[in-house]
Write an enzyme that holds these catalytic residues in place. Sequence first.
Site: not given
Length: 334
Positions: A141, A154
Amino acid sequence: MVNREQTVLVTGASAGIGRATAVAFAARGARVTLVARGAAGLEAAAREVREAGGQALTVRADVADPEQTEEAARRAEEEFGPLDVWVNNAFTSVFARFTDITPDEFRQATHATYLGYVNGTRAALRRMLPRDRGTVVQVGSALAYRGIPLQSAYCGAKHAIQGFTESVRCELLHDRSRVRITMVQMPAVNTPQFGWLLSRLPRHAQPVPPIYQPEVAARAVLHAADRPRRREYWVGTSTVLTLLANAVAPGLLDRYLARTGFDSQQTGTPTRPGPGNLWEPADERTDHGTHGAFDGQAHGFSPQQWAARHPAVTAGAAAGLTGAGYALLRRATG
């Protein structure tokens, strides 16, 4: 020449990027092992794999557990033969301020996301290294480089995966291994996670626009699996701009995200209380599909990703524009 009839294992394969990736490999005739916790989501994903032209094996496993991950790898090779590609994608997390996340919740999110990738990579390399072939693709990501508010668990896990992957890649290069490991840094993607992750936000969670469809991400994963010598791929213009801005002016980006990062991750709809999928799968009895709730806003095409997959065309176009510009300049000054 890429072998289209590959043996592939995908974790987090019951929805979102993992499911889209499994189906994309299946469309090339791959034998796909789908690993996830939820029974209904897994079975629905397996049907889509078979309909796309691939073979499917479902394995219910929590990749936070190294023994369950190892068992998934064993079953995959027992059913389909030596693994060619392992895609790490499974994760869970919490949408909340850091101070609103309990230690147990943070630990669980870290185990499922970061250690899930560690366990998957270990199981893959245990089989690939003796054969001196195979590829591990880490679904990453933009948040592996740039932390944002309300996603500390996260972001922390994705940062850890980035450092872990770089370390393993250096070791493989040192050993002159033909086993490859690469990472694909994703933008905001329209997946079911925004409806099933544990959330303590006052309003419903959403991806930070621009939002892309899972199929865009899946195409990038296949491209990385086919060309794994590159250390990482960036998907989406937003990822490129975010990572470049973070490299040039991280402090300025901190202030910008402090102002915008709370509202941009929430819709106008109040959050509906629920347990989320931190401890139990959200798709055990109900299949949530590949896409999330943002189809109306999500893009099915990324010009930046297309350019990355067609470097010769991009280079030719750039050369043509440069040549045309030079000719115009000469004409203007001649």
